[in-house]
Design a protein around this motif. Structure first.
Motif, PDB file in Angstrom:
ATOM      1  N   LEU A  40     -82.368  72.763  21.611  1.00 19.72           N
ATOM      2  CA  LEU A  40     -82.123  73.986  22.376  1.00 19.72           C
ATOM      3  C   LEU A  40     -81.908  73.662  23.851  1.00 19.72           C
ATOM      4  CD1 LEU A  40     -82.018  77.080  22.672  1.00 19.72           C
ATOM      5  CD2 LEU A  40     -84.510  77.013  22.956  1.00 19.72           C
ATOM      6  N   ALA A  41     -82.767  72.828  24.414  1.00 19.85           N
ATOM      7  CA  ALA A  41     -82.637  72.462  25.827  1.00 19.85           C
ATOM      8  C   ALA A  41     -81.336  71.710  26.090  1.00 19.85           C
ATOM      9  CB  ALA A  41     -83.840  71.627  26.262  1.00 19.85           C
ATOM     10  N   ASP A  42     -80.907  70.880  25.147  1.00 17.73           N
ATOM     11  CA  ASP A  42     -79.640  70.144  25.295  1.00 17.73           C
ATOM     12  C   ASP A  42     -78.439  71.090  25.257  1.00 17.73           C
ATOM     13  OD1 ASP A  42     -80.996  67.731  25.401  1.00 17.73           O
ATOM     14  OD2 ASP A  42     -80.513  67.168  23.334  1.00 17.73           O
ATOM     15  N   ARG A  43     -78.481  72.048  24.363  1.00 16.94           N
ATOM     16  CA  ARG A  43     -77.348  72.968  24.181  1.00 16.94           C
ATOM     17  C   ARG A  43     -77.299  74.077  25.212  1.00 16.94           C
ATOM     18  NH1 ARG A  43     -75.971  74.075  17.956  1.00 16.94           N
ATOM     19  NH2 ARG A  43     -75.775  71.913  17.333  1.00 16.94           N
ATOM     20  N   SER A  44     -78.453  74.425  25.754  1.00 14.84           N
ATOM     21  CA  SER A  44     -78.536  75.539  26.712  1.00 14.84           C
ATOM     22  C   SER A  44     -79.337  75.101  27.926  1.00 14.84           C
ATOM     23  CB  SER A  44     -79.197  76.749  26.046  1.00 14.84           C
ATOM     24  OG  SER A  44     -78.498  77.130  24.894  1.00 14.84           O
ATOM     25  N   PRO A  45     -78.804  74.152  28.701  1.00 13.39           N
ATOM     26  CA  PRO A  45     -79.578  73.603  29.816  1.00 13.39           C
ATOM     27  C   PRO A  45     -79.843  74.643  30.905  1.00 13.39           C
ATOM     28  CG  PRO A  45     -77.316  72.802  29.877  1.00 13.39           C
ATOM     29  CD  PRO A  45     -77.469  73.580  28.607  1.00 13.39           C
ATOM     30  N   GLY A  46     -80.931  74.450  31.576  1.00  8.80           N
ATOM     31  CA  GLY A  46     -81.330  75.327  32.658  1.00  8.80           C
ATOM     32  C   GLY A  46     -82.835  75.414  32.727  1.00  8.80           C
ATOM     33  N   ARG A  47     -83.316  76.270  33.611  1.00  7.45           N
ATOM     34  CA  ARG A  47     -84.763  76.397  33.786  1.00  7.45           C
ATOM     35  C   ARG A  47     -85.202  77.840  33.973  1.00  7.45           C
ATOM     36  NH1 ARG A  47     -87.108  71.168  35.072  1.00  7.45           N
ATOM     37  NH2 ARG A  47     -88.933  72.386  35.550  1.00  7.45           N
ATOM     38  N   SER A  48     -84.424  78.788  33.469  1.00  7.61           N
ATOM     39  CA  SER A  48     -84.772  80.188  33.709  1.00  7.61           C
ATOM     40  C   SER A  48     -85.659  80.803  32.625  1.00  7.61           C
ATOM     41  CB  SER A  48     -83.518  81.038  33.893  1.00  7.61           C
ATOM     42  OG  SER A  48     -82.812  81.154  32.691  1.00  7.61           O
ATOM     43  N   VAL A  49     -85.725  80.179  31.452  1.00 11.87           N
ATOM     44  CA  VAL A  49     -86.549  80.697  30.358  1.00 11.87           C
ATOM     45  C   VAL A  49     -87.413  79.566  29.816  1.00 11.87           C
ATOM     46  CG1 VAL A  49     -86.518  81.716  28.035  1.00 11.87           C
ATOM     47  CG2 VAL A  49     -84.788  82.387  29.710  1.00 11.87           C
ATOM     48  N   GLU A  50     -88.673  79.879  29.575  1.00 17.04           N
ATOM     49  CA  GLU A  50     -89.556  78.897  28.944  1.00 17.04           C
ATOM     50  C   GLU A  50     -89.776  79.325  27.503  1.00 17.04           C
ATOM     51  OE1 GLU A  50     -92.691  76.855  31.126  1.00 17.04           O
ATOM     52  OE2 GLU A  50     -94.074  77.721  29.650  1.00 17.04           O
ATOM     53  N   VAL A  51     -89.496  78.423  26.581  1.00 14.99           N
ATOM     54  CA  VAL A  51     -89.700  78.674  25.160  1.00 14.99           C
ATOM     55  C   VAL A  51     -90.928  77.869  24.747  1.00 14.99           C
ATOM     56  CG1 VAL A  51     -88.721  78.508  22.841  1.00 14.99           C
ATOM     57  CG2 VAL A  51     -87.230  79.007  24.796  1.00 14.99           C
ATOM     58  N   ARG A  52     -91.928  78.586  24.235  1.00 12.65           N
ATOM     59  CA  ARG A  52     -93.206  77.973  23.865  1.00 12.65           C
ATOM     60  C   ARG A  52     -93.436  78.092  22.368  1.00 12.65           C
ATOM     61  NH1 ARG A  52     -96.854  81.124  28.375  1.00 12.65           N
ATOM     62  NH2 ARG A  52     -95.954  80.124  30.218  1.00 12.65           N
ATOM     63  N   VAL A  53     -93.832  76.971  21.772  1.00  8.81           N
ATOM     64  CA  VAL A  53     -94.194  76.946  20.358  1.00  8.81           C
ATOM     65  C   VAL A  53     -95.551  76.235  20.267  1.00  8.81           C
ATOM     66  CG1 VAL A  53     -93.495  76.313  18.031  1.00  8.81           C
ATOM     67  CG2 VAL A  53     -91.745  76.847  19.742  1.00  8.81           C
ATOM     68  N   PRO A  54     -96.621  76.978  20.565  1.00  9.40           N
ATOM     69  CA  PRO A  54     -97.937  76.340  20.558  1.00  9.40           C
ATOM     70  C   PRO A  54     -98.375  75.995  19.144  1.00  9.40           C
ATOM     71  CG  PRO A  54     -98.117  78.666  21.182  1.00  9.40           C
ATOM     72  CD  PRO A  54     -96.665  78.366  20.978  1.00  9.40           C
TER      73      PRO A  54
END
Length: 117
Positions: A40-54
């Motif tokens: 996901l980070a590779d395909r949609s780079p940026g820093r505006s949303v944090e995706v958490r999977v605890p």
């Protein structure tokens, strides 16, 4: 399933366990979650949303205003089984949000255009 991350042995092992009604081994679950978060980070780079999977991982992604301190204004959080289902197209974003499987906050916390991977 076109991404090499999705076709990885660890992701397939985790999905197989879930399909069989079992919880994947902790190491398998962790690596599968992290591989798909990395995709996901590779395909949609940026820093505006944090995706958490605890408890397995989190990434920042999507273009937009950068977050640097404290709790980010745009957060998406879910369990590992939900993440695997969303990332691989087994669950739609709309269904996951409607069913309460995903918690979202912020006006940019919508991954529907970025999933499945």
């Amino acid at each position: 399933m076109s991404s090499p991350h999705i076709k990885s042995a660890v992701v397939l092992a985790a999905l197989t366990a879930l399909d069989e009604g079992r919880t994947p081994e902790r190491a398998v679950y962790r690596e599968a979650v992290r591989a798909l978060l990395a995709a996901l980070a590779d395909r949609s780079p940026g820093r505006s949303v944090e995706v958490r999977v605890p408890p397995y991982g989190a990434v920042q992604c999507l273009p937009g205003p950068r977050h640097t301190r404290g709790t980010p204004p745009n957060v998406v959080e879910m369990g590992p089984a939900t993440w695997l289902a969303l990332a691989t197209g087994r669950l739609s974003w709309a269904e996951a949000v409607t069913d309460g499987r995903v918690q979202v906050s912020g006006n940019r916390a919508d991954l529907s255009d970025h999933l499945p991977l």
